[in-house]
Design a protein around this motif. Structure first.
Motif, PDB file in Angstrom:
ATOM      1  N   VAL A 117      23.382 -51.293 -15.477  1.00 39.32           N
ATOM      2  CA  VAL A 117      23.630 -49.874 -15.221  1.00 39.32           C
ATOM      3  C   VAL A 117      24.166 -49.710 -13.803  1.00 39.32           C
ATOM      4  O   VAL A 117      23.563 -50.206 -12.843  1.00 39.32           O
ATOM      5  CB  VAL A 117      22.339 -49.043 -15.385  1.00 39.32           C
ATOM      6  CG1 VAL A 117      22.612 -47.566 -15.127  1.00 39.32           C
ATOM      7  CG2 VAL A 117      21.742 -49.238 -16.777  1.00 39.32           C
ATOM      8  N   THR A 118      25.310 -49.015 -13.672  1.00 39.56           N
ATOM      9  CA  THR A 118      25.824 -48.629 -12.358  1.00 39.56           C
ATOM     10  C   THR A 118      25.741 -47.110 -12.246  1.00 39.56           C
ATOM     11  O   THR A 118      25.200 -46.447 -13.132  1.00 39.56           O
ATOM     12  CB  THR A 118      27.280 -49.098 -12.171  1.00 39.56           C
ATOM     13  OG1 THR A 118      28.139 -48.341 -13.044  1.00 39.56           O
ATOM     14  CG2 THR A 118      27.424 -50.586 -12.472  1.00 39.56           C
ATOM     15  N   LYS A 119      26.319 -46.574 -11.185  1.00 35.73           N
ATOM     16  CA  LYS A 119      26.232 -45.124 -10.975  1.00 35.73           C
ATOM     17  C   LYS A 119      26.954 -44.340 -12.057  1.00 35.73           C
ATOM     18  O   LYS A 119      26.571 -43.205 -12.362  1.00 35.73           O
ATOM     19  CB  LYS A 119      26.812 -44.770  -9.603  1.00 35.73           C
ATOM     20  CG  LYS A 119      25.984 -45.313  -8.448  1.00 35.73           C
ATOM     21  CD  LYS A 119      26.640 -45.005  -7.112  1.00 35.73           C
ATOM     22  CE  LYS A 119      25.807 -45.569  -5.955  1.00 35.73           C
ATOM     23  NZ  LYS A 119      26.439 -45.333  -4.634  1.00 35.73           N
ATOM     24  N   ASP A 120      28.002 -44.947 -12.667  1.00 33.58           N
ATOM     25  CA  ASP A 120      28.774 -44.201 -13.665  1.00 33.58           C
ATOM     26  C   ASP A 120      29.107 -45.003 -14.925  1.00 33.58           C
ATOM     27  O   ASP A 120      29.822 -44.524 -15.798  1.00 33.58           O
ATOM     28  CB  ASP A 120      30.062 -43.662 -13.048  1.00 33.58           C
ATOM     29  CG  ASP A 120      30.924 -44.769 -12.439  1.00 33.58           C
ATOM     30  OD1 ASP A 120      30.509 -45.940 -12.504  1.00 33.58           O
ATOM     31  OD2 ASP A 120      31.998 -44.452 -11.906  1.00 33.58           O
ATOM     32  N   LYS A 121      28.591 -46.231 -15.017  1.00 36.00           N
ATOM     33  CA  LYS A 121      28.850 -47.051 -16.196  1.00 36.00           C
ATOM     34  C   LYS A 121      27.554 -47.734 -16.642  1.00 36.00           C
ATOM     35  O   LYS A 121      26.624 -47.874 -15.857  1.00 36.00           O
ATOM     36  CB  LYS A 121      29.902 -48.132 -15.900  1.00 36.00           C
ATOM     37  CG  LYS A 121      31.259 -47.628 -15.431  1.00 36.00           C
ATOM     38  CD  LYS A 121      32.184 -48.793 -15.124  1.00 36.00           C
ATOM     39  CE  LYS A 121      33.486 -48.334 -14.470  1.00 36.00           C
ATOM     40  NZ  LYS A 121      34.277 -47.475 -15.356  1.00 36.00           N
ATOM     41  N   ALA A 122      27.550 -48.153 -17.900  1.00 32.12           N
ATOM     42  CA  ALA A 122      26.415 -48.938 -18.410  1.00 32.12           C
ATOM     43  C   ALA A 122      26.918 -49.817 -19.543  1.00 32.12           C
ATOM     44  O   ALA A 122      27.763 -49.394 -20.350  1.00 32.12           O
ATOM     45  CB  ALA A 122      25.287 -48.038 -18.901  1.00 32.12           C
TER      46      ALA A 122
END
Length: 589
Positions: free
Chosen positions: A57-62
């Motif tokens: 999980v990143t700030k805007d993607k998973a």
């Protein structure tokens, strides 16, 4: 909360802690395949319930990375989650570490839970990130958002007696200490739950389907200490441990104990969790090598092999009764994939010393059979009718051994393509069962035997052909396997493996045939020692799914001999209509 809400909450905690990406592995502190409920972090976060896979999980993607066994299932379970599917092993799918590097800026920070991360995975990820000036840290953020974790009730541990283990605790400890001395180590930490249970001839039920319990062993040349919840110990277990000169300390004290260990040469398996390495590496010398007991456990002794043969008869009787019921009652009474699984368990439960299933049964009707590790839901599973086919992959845990068997059953009219595909899979299973090979052979060198018939027809399957199987232990056991991937572990006499090729047509059907086999010595001459496989599983294959014309004479002779063995072992234990029907199945082809 649904998955998007959980991701949003996780991202807020990431922001509070200055974390740019978070990795959630499917693991517990013992790096188990099947997990205690409180450690189902990836499943809780993503909604994907398969046994293999992890989420980034990143700030805007998973993204979820998983293997071919779960491509169909994961696509279904991830729908609407905001998590993209990355098909591991498929050309064009990036390694998750490379993907992180591609989406994160230099100076970013990646976090994970070191308790649920193997040292191998940590070292590999850290090296890739460090080369791009990205930091890796331990920060168990799921602890901050999953605040109502369900814990299993307390389960008592019980003794696995020598009459079934075939070896005493003292003998096992002596053998492991000898291996420690060869590595010039003074302390060995045994952290895998099946290794702990095997070493101490104990069993438990802290993890579904696997007869293990939460515990660690600290073994020196003079002392052995088990870290375990003492409330789980019965007087019999306490006496058993005392007789083996094994000390007992509370499970929750293990990491406090690690903080006191200094000046030791410590033998650690590379797949030990990173938190243990972090606690020990400053003040000790760490020697990384496979846990000695892991290979000892994989090589079954004569008593354990006899236990396998014993339970295969019971399991075969249960399977025949189930197959008779299924083929004669389908269309006459309501059936679903889930209810079929319950019925099969009931037949197994009639057998002596049955403890439970060895894994959650995989029962896929028609197109669901193409979902390799499909799990039929209790509510809403597909109704089963007298047409098409159903794939039934199941197994039992008995006090003397473990079973794992797959049969794909025509329930009525099926296509010629299905029959031919079923026969190709059967040919592959037979070819592997018949192979003979020299000592020193690895599973990867035999994998093609199971695939050759399919390859000649431009077909294949994505999963491995064979996994190790425990003795009243985990149904998936290493270090050996039979698959395309290179595994340096050679096959040794006494190892038990599955033999399970398959073929899967999405939304149409899945076919898998599986028997358990054990390596045995067959000849020694001037060319060396040679092995073959003894087939352990006892259950006929459905003639309605076999195109005899596609079998070679040798394959047909093998199948007829196998069915003759099934008849000799099972027929005396069957009665009435079931026995009469069974005898029609095992007639020579």
């Amino acid at each position: 909360m649904n998955t998007p809400e959980k991701l949003s909450l996780l991202r807020s905690k990431m922001q509070e802690n200055h974390i740019d990406a978070f990795v959630v592995f499917s693991a517990d502190p013992h790096l188990s395949e099947y997990l205690p409920k409180e450690w189902l972090e990836r499943a809780w976060l993503s909604g994907f319930t398969g046994s293999a896979g992890f989420v980034v999980v990143t700030k805007d993607k998973a993204g979820l990375w998983t293997d071919s066994r779960y491509f169909v299932q994961s696509a279904i379970e991830l729908k609407g989650s905001g998590i993209d599917l990355f098909k591991d092993g498929v050309e064009g799918t990036p390694d998750y570490a490379d993907w992180l590097v591609s989406v994160l800026p230099a100076g970013a920070t990646v976090a994970l839970n070191a308790l649920a991360t193997s040292h191998i995975a940590w070292e590999k990820l850290q090296a890739t990130l460090a080369a791009h000036n990205i930091k890796l840290v331990h920060k168990p953020l799921i602890d901050l958002i999953w605040t109502n974790r369900e814990k299993d009730p307390l389960h008592h541990i019980f003794v696995h007696p020598d009459k079934w283990a075939g070896q005493t605790v003292a003998e096992k400890l002596t053998a492991i200490r000898k291996a420690m001395a060869n590595h010039r180590t003074t302390l060995h930490l045994i952290t895998a739950l099946d290794d702990v249970a095997w070493t101490l001839n104990l069993r438990g039920s802290d993890v579904a389907y696997n007869p293990v319990f939460l515990g660690y062993i600290a073994l020196s040349d003079k002392e052995a200490t088990l870290f375990v919840d003492k409330a789980k110990l019965t007087p019999e277990v306490e006496a058993h441990l005392a007789a083996a000169k094994v000390n007992v300390r509370p499970y929750d004290e293990f990491y406090n104990y690690l903080a006191t260990v200094k000046g030791q040469n410590i033998l650690l398996a590379p797949n030990t969790n990173q938190a243990i390495f972090e606690a020990l590496q400053k003040d000790n010398k760490l020697v990384q090598a496979p846990a000695p007991g892991n290979l000892m456990k994989a090589v079954k002794n004569a008593t354990e092999l006899e236990g396998f043969r014993t339970v295969m008869v019971r399991d075969g009787v249960a399977m025949v009764k189930f197959l008779y019921w299924l083929t004669h009652q389908v269309g006459k009474e309501p059936m679903t994939e889930y209810s079929i699984g319950k019925k099969l368990r009931d037949f197994r439960a009639e057998g002596k010393n049955f403890v439970g299933e060895s894994f959650g049964s995989i029962i896929g009707y028609q197109g669901n059979g193409a979902i390799v590790h499909y799990s039929a839901p209790k509510h809403g599973s597909k109704e089963v009718h007298p047409e098409g086919s159903v794939l039934v992959d199941s197994g039992g845990q008995y006090l003397e051994g473990t079973t794992d068997i797959t049969r794909t059953i025509p329930l009525g009219k099926v296509s010629q393509q299905f029959i031919d595909d079923s026969t190709l899979v059967l040919k592959g299973m037979i070819q592997l069962a018949m192979v003979q090979f020299p000592r020193g052979t690895r599973g990867v060198q035999l994998d093609a035997y199971a695939r050759m018939a399919l390859w000649k027809n431009h077909k294949d399957y994505g999963h491995g052909t064979g996994h190790g199987v425990g003795s009243f232990m985990n149904v998936h056991e290493g270090p050996q396997n039979i698959r395309k991937d290179l595994n340096p572990q050679v096959l040794l006499a006494g190892m038990v493996c599955s033999d399970e090729p398959g073929v899967y047509l999405e939304n149409q059907y899945g076919i898998r045939h599986e028997n358990l086999i054990t390596v045995r010595e067959v000849a020694t001459n001037e060319f060396g020692t040679f092995y073959d496989f003894e087939t352990l599983t006892l259950c006929p294959f459905m003639p309605s799914g076999i195109n005899v014309a596609l079998l070679t004479d040798v394959e047909r002779q093998w199948l007829n001999a196998y069915h003759k063995t099934c008849e000799e072992k099972l027929a005396p234990l069957l009665e009435g209509d079931v026995k009469e029907w069974f005898l029609t199945l095992v007639k020579p082809l």
